[in-house]
Design an enzyme around this catalytic site. Structure first.
Site, PDB file in Angstrom:
ATOM      1  N   LYS A  49       3.180 122.904  34.486  1.00 40.68           N
ATOM      2  CA  LYS A  49       2.581 122.337  35.704  1.00 40.68           C
ATOM      3  C   LYS A  49       1.219 122.745  36.026  1.00 40.68           C
ATOM      4  CE  LYS A  49       6.357 120.028  37.036  1.00 40.68           C
ATOM      5  NZ  LYS A  49       7.045 119.625  38.092  1.00 40.68           N
ATOM      6  N   GLN A  81      16.691 130.615  34.099  1.00 42.59           N
ATOM      7  CA  GLN A  81      16.377 129.249  33.630  1.00 42.59           C
ATOM      8  C   GLN A  81      15.228 129.148  32.494  1.00 42.59           C
ATOM      9  OE1 GLN A  81      15.117 128.071  37.500  1.00 42.59           O
ATOM     10  NE2 GLN A  81      12.906 128.648  37.391  1.00 42.59           N
ATOM     11  N   ASP A 125      16.306 134.187  42.020  1.00 44.50           N
ATOM     12  CA  ASP A 125      15.979 132.753  42.151  1.00 44.50           C
ATOM     13  C   ASP A 125      17.031 131.931  42.350  1.00 44.50           C
ATOM     14  OD1 ASP A 125      14.583 130.251  40.735  1.00 44.50           O
ATOM     15  OD2 ASP A 125      13.339 131.231  42.310  1.00 44.50           O
ATOM     16  N   ASN A 126      17.359 131.126  43.230  1.00 49.53           N
ATOM     17  CA  ASN A 126      18.401 129.985  43.471  1.00 49.53           C
ATOM     18  C   ASN A 126      19.784 130.519  42.902  1.00 49.53           C
ATOM     19  OD1 ASN A 126      16.861 128.446  44.535  1.00 49.53           O
ATOM     20  ND2 ASN A 126      15.669 127.389  42.454  1.00 49.53           N
ATOM     21  N   GLU A 137      17.947 134.640  46.696  1.00 50.05           N
ATOM     22  CA  GLU A 137      17.051 133.699  47.552  1.00 50.05           C
ATOM     23  C   GLU A 137      17.923 132.111  47.388  1.00 50.05           C
ATOM     24  OE1 GLU A 137      15.119 131.285  45.373  1.00 50.05           O
ATOM     25  OE2 GLU A 137      13.531 130.696  46.966  1.00 50.05           O
ATOM     26  N   LYS A 143       1.262 129.563  43.159  1.00 49.28           N
ATOM     27  CA  LYS A 143       2.369 129.147  41.909  1.00 49.28           C
ATOM     28  C   LYS A 143       1.691 128.642  40.647  1.00 49.28           C
ATOM     29  CE  LYS A 143       5.320 126.693  44.548  1.00 49.28           C
ATOM     30  NZ  LYS A 143       6.320 126.165  44.992  1.00 49.28           N
TER      31      LYS A 143
END
Lengths: 696, 696
Positions: free
Chosen positions: A285, A346, A417-418, A446, A559
């Site tokens: 990204k 991930q 994370d998640n 989180e 980010k």
């Protein structure tokens, strides 16, 4: 209040009495024990405690009729054979309470036992009969028999003493002497030590407690991106000193290490870093989440994995593993700051796992791996693990090995994370396993998701959790949410960590409110919750531009790019943050959520609350103007009687944010809060001595 | 709303799938089931239901990530082998609901099972992708595979149909056809019938339901003393017609039988009699609880037992056992009224048990039996049983035999006196045993004691319970208490029976308020609670003189003397009572407490609430002026949208207390309640048709 363990009775694990006595008819057990707290889902999950606190256990304990009851709280460490006991005390409405100290970082077990106490019943009724002027002759004889039976459960001097008392009570003493004997404290103590427990009720299950280190219960967190850690004056120069002024060089672990004094002065305890691993290049990204990154753009740290390595590697631009270990060590040894890593299960499309274990990912019919999505949203730079994989065991073991690896590198805190996109059973297993070998490790969830999912994760073992705090802005919302978190059974398994901002979240309140809003949200987070964190330097520099109108994403989010943070800026909030974190360290009332209460204020724009320790030795009173635009004032009603302050008595309110001191009087006092100056008070009440000098 | 059992799947008791499929890794079960209701103390106690209702089961059911879930409610009767299933439907916030019909007076068991539904997930996501304009080519293939797998779980035509659908989805149809196929309802139905449950989550326990007859959930009770049942015109004549006018002859079962039409016209369902057994003579209480009775004074019916017999005998002045059985039969057959007896486990000093079983009583040191007391209060005419007796088993069996005996005489309802002075374990056993052989029997607990004790008794099996209703007088008190009773888990095990007065209780409110207060309390009891009762004729004749100022005891209480009740008095409340009881019979909304809601009124003296059935076909709106002195008026806000009434639409409020009809409009309407006329409205809303004629 710390209860001493009054009786430490070493009884065999399981604590059952010899078979003969227990052969007694179970239908004779009249005492009921129910409504035990803390008990999570009927004992399915352990309750949480932190090292060094006293665990407060309560239960409803009662019987038919009016007989008096005795009750003990039984407890032991998980590996221990011996149970210990401590007496429970009655509150009102059939509620009983006991406490035991949590002295080791280990799992504990506890249960409860209660019985009819004939002696206490007799003694209490004797008093009532006496007050009513009734004849006590026969009652003394009844008492004598009860004492005689107790003697049979005692031995040696105690037995003799009890038999003597029984004999005297049956004898021909005068009424006054009988009365004194009946109420004798020493006799009561002996009887208390030898209750008849042959028909006691044992609570039907042993309950578990999982203990976390003190930092799990109290800590001030700071999140920063190492990629932007270089000092602003260096920002324009490359490693060789000669890069063009316009670009920012990639920050390193060494830069982070150099940043530690800045964080220590602000008073932070935990430094949390987004993922420190290599970042994928495929579909990386770009700035503001552009679908493709330019050649020099760093990508998102959460797109983990490249040919340079995966979850057990460090991003080469951040430095080496040795430099990371040095950062962790220096932070801890020199500054008392614990480094927390981001555990993000991930993979980027370039992660080694995709080559090594394609079976751990979901395939589309065309053979490609399915990237992360929440239809119709697509996250093309991320591949999630497929927990339905036939190699479930292999996947779980590898994922745990990542945690083990970083623990070996010195890490003790993981922000996850998640977690709500991975199975609950996985987390329960992972955290349980890690806590067995490393009970000092802390996991922060989180999970910005539905409330029952968030609570289930906490039950499964997460030591702390992000919350809905960022979106609780009005007084009513704050009061309702804090009530849910601190006054319901949620408090037995869910530890909130309040973040006014994160790299994903700059709220409308902050966008609109500027400085006053930032201070307001900081004070609320840091005083309502014993655990809180900020994402800086975005926070102290009051960065609040959204990516677009109506969005909570930052414009030019860190980010996706390296930032230039001018942490020395004159208007930085670093001093307010210092004051708040100092107040948290100096006032133990702020190190727990147990003693939180809200107070009446005549102006709905002002929220007022206090925290105090159980013994009220530490008290902090907070008043916050939630209106970032206008000064607000009003009358505050405080329950000063509970702090030993008389109606009309003067006392000082020392505002630790500004240093100002105000003289208050009685329960009702005036506050005026100007957001342009300071939108909050953080008061420590101080009494005035008769000499006029203050003391705590 | 009655849910049909959509799938009745006969599976073996325990409902476990074959070992091979269940050998699957338990860590693969991702769905969580928690927060099940009704579940009483983690399943320790059964929940309550009444015959003919649907049991509504709810639970929190969710998984990690976003996959869709399927869930079933499993249920069976206690003796049955086969489980039945019915699908559960999602509400919001991860709450799911299912219902099953309670069709027999038997114990039921239920549990829950839930799984990930790949097809529902796929279909839902397909919709979202399509709306976002994404390419669906691969997704259709994914769906084809899911359908193909399902075909493997089916057979015959279904298998063929699924394979065909799968093949077509994988084929070269046009987008529009693929889309239609994917959303085909028939396909969805086939898939729904063949979910993959190999990795389902089964709730960790089976929960119990105890079923009581409909009368346990809905009934209007009338308590009267047979001793005063003679008609007032007879009161002055003895059996021989010639007794002096001043004295009252002792009433009999025949007199009670003659009173039945009076009760039937008023609309009562249950006739509850204080104890009908012989009364002791030793230390018999006299008028107004005098310590000693005169020669002709009848004593308290609760001082049970004399040389004429004990708990299995009838008081000779009441008549014979045959006359009692006749009363029970005539009441039931001719008037639809059930006779309830008072079960008072205690003895007068003259009870045969004291001679036959002295070991069932507590002895004082001087050899005398200890009478009942709550120090310093003494009840010298009563000896309580000592449940600590070594002959616990003998005592329990004898006490149960009393219940069995009266069941044989035709009794099906027992109002139990002071159950909180007898062990919980005893009641749990007694009620459990009786319900096994006579599931139609109802036990009402008269335990005016601490709340947790009252609730524990209900958990132990009492079908109904007296409550604190008599002392809830203000709007705030009523709302708070009704919320506790109907909106918390208490409602799963505690059925309130509201009594505005009892032989022990005439409240200050009734003492001060006279007629208006009586009507107010009657309406509140009879509409807030599906079960209610009055002690008459004291109630309808508005007897409210206390024994002394500040007391709740009646002056010249019927507990200690025969009364002359002039039930034909012109100002009797019998007609209001008739109207209320008729309204209860005719409006099913009043036959349950489930649909109770309170509504806003601009005047705090007026309380307004409504009840409705689940499908809103029956609605009753009640407005009560709690101020018995002054007329009060105000504006009532009703949620008429839920009743299909538009803003501004006119409708009729038919007041069943007075017959009056008012035209109301929209949600906000005016009420005026004059206590001197009628302090309450009991409204049935009726729509107006376009022709102007009413219909329900």
């Amino acid at each position: 209040m710390r209860r001493e363990v009054v009786e430490t009775r070493a009884v065999p694990a399981g604590g059952r009495r010899p078979a003969a006595a227990r052969a007694d008819d179970p239908f004779r057990r009249r005492v009921v024990i129910e409504g035990v707290s803390p008990e999570v889902d009927g004992g399915r999950f352990p309750a949480k405690a932190t090292l060094g606190e006293d665990l407060v256990v309560e239960a409803d304990i009662f019987t038919d009729g009016t007989d008096a009851i005795g009750a003990v709280l039984r407890f032991r460490k998980a590996g221990e054979e011996q149970w210990h006991e401590t007496r429970m005390e009655p509150l009102d409405n059939d509620r009983w309470r006991g406490t035991f100290p949590i002295e080791e970082l280990a799992a504990y077990r506890f249960s409860l036992e209660a019985w009819i106490d004939d002696f206490l019943t007799w003694r209490r009724d004797l008093g009532r009969r006496q007050e009513a002027g009734q004849d006590l002759t026969l009652e003394y004889q009844v008492g004598a028999r009860i004492i005689e039976e107790a003697a049979g459960r005692a031995s040696g001097k105690t037995e003799t003493a009890l038999l003597t008392a029984a004999a005297r009570l049956s004898g021909r003493l005068r009424g006054r002497e009988l009365w004194r004997l009946a109420l004798d404290e020493h006799l009561a103590a002996l009887m208390s030590a030898h209750p008849d427990r042959t028909r006691s009720t044992l609570y039907e299950r042993d309950l578990q407690v999982r203990v976390d280190p003190p930092r799990a219960g109290f800590g001030s967190w700071y999140e920063m991106f190492p990629r932007s850690a270089q000092a602003v004056e260096d920002a324009g120069r490359g490693k060789d000193g000669g890069a063009p002024k316009g670009s920012v060089r990639h920050g390193t672990f060494r830069d982070v290490e150099a940043r530690l004094p800045y964080l220590a002065v602000m008073g932070f305890d935990v430094l949390y870093l987004p993922p420190i691993h290599p970042i994928g290049r495929t579909r990386r990204k770009g700035k503001n989440n552009a679908a493709e990154a330019g050649a020099r753009e760093p990508g998102s740290p959460w797109a983990i994995g490249s040919e340079e390595g995966g979850h057990k590697a460090v991003h080469p631009q951040l430095g080496t593993l040795e430099e990371f270990r040095s950062l962790v060590g220096v932070a801890r040894e020199k500054h008392g700051i614990e480094v927390a890593l981001d555990l993000a299960y991930q993979c980027s499309p370039d992660h080694p796992y995709l080559r090594e274990h394609p079976e751990w990912f979901r395939l589309l019919p065309d053979g490609n791996i399915r990237h992360a999505e929440n239809p119709p949203k697509k996250y093309e730079d991320i591949y999630p693990f497929d927990f339905n994989t036939p190699d479930r065991e292999g996947l779980w073991l590898e994922l745990k090995s990542i945690v083990d690896y970083w623990i070996e590198q010195g890490v003790r805190i993981f922000r996850v994370d998640n977690p709500h996109t991975k199975p609950f059973a996985f987390w329960e297993w992972l955290i349980g396993e890690v806590k067995q070998s490393h009970p000092e490790v802390i996991f922060l969830a989180e999970a910005f998701t539905r409330p029952k999912v968030m609570y289930r994760l906490a039950k499964c073992g997460f030591c702390q959790s992000y919350t809905y705090f960022a979106w609780k802005n009005t007084r009513a919302e704050l009061m309702e949410y804090m009530t849910e978190l601190t006054q319901t059974p949620v408090r037995d398994f869910f530890r909130p960590n309040f973040w006014p901002n994160t790299p994903d979240i700059v709220t409308e309140y902050l966008q609109q409110g500027g400085r006053a809003a930032f201070i307001t949200r900081l004070v609320l987070a840091a005083t309502l919750s014993s655990n809180y964190g900020i994402y800086g330097p975005a926070f102290e520099l009051m960065e609040n531009r959204p990516r677009e109108r109506g969005s909570e994403e930052y414009l030019d989010s860190e980010k996706y790019e390296m930032k230039r943070w001018d942490t020395g800026r004159a208007d930085s909030l670093r001093e307010v943050i210092s004051s708040i974190n100092a107040a948290r360290r100096e006032n133990s009332a702020l190190q727990t959520n147990r003693g939180l209460r809200f107070h009446q204020v005549s102006n709905e724009h002002i929220v007022c609350f206090s925290k105090q320790t159980h013994d009220a030795r530490s008290v902090v009173v907070v008043a916050v103007n939630l209106d970032y635009r206008h000064p607000q004032s009003g009358w505050v009603e405080l329950p000063v009687a509970g702090w030993d302050i008389e109606a009309g008595e003067k006392y000082q309110m020392h505002d630790v944010l500004t240093g100002a001191r105000y003289t208050w009087s009685g329960s009702r006092n005036f506050v005026l809060l100007d957001p342009a100056v300071m939108p909050a008070h953080v008061f420590v009440p101080r009494r005035q001595t008769s000499s006029g000098r203050e003391f705590e």
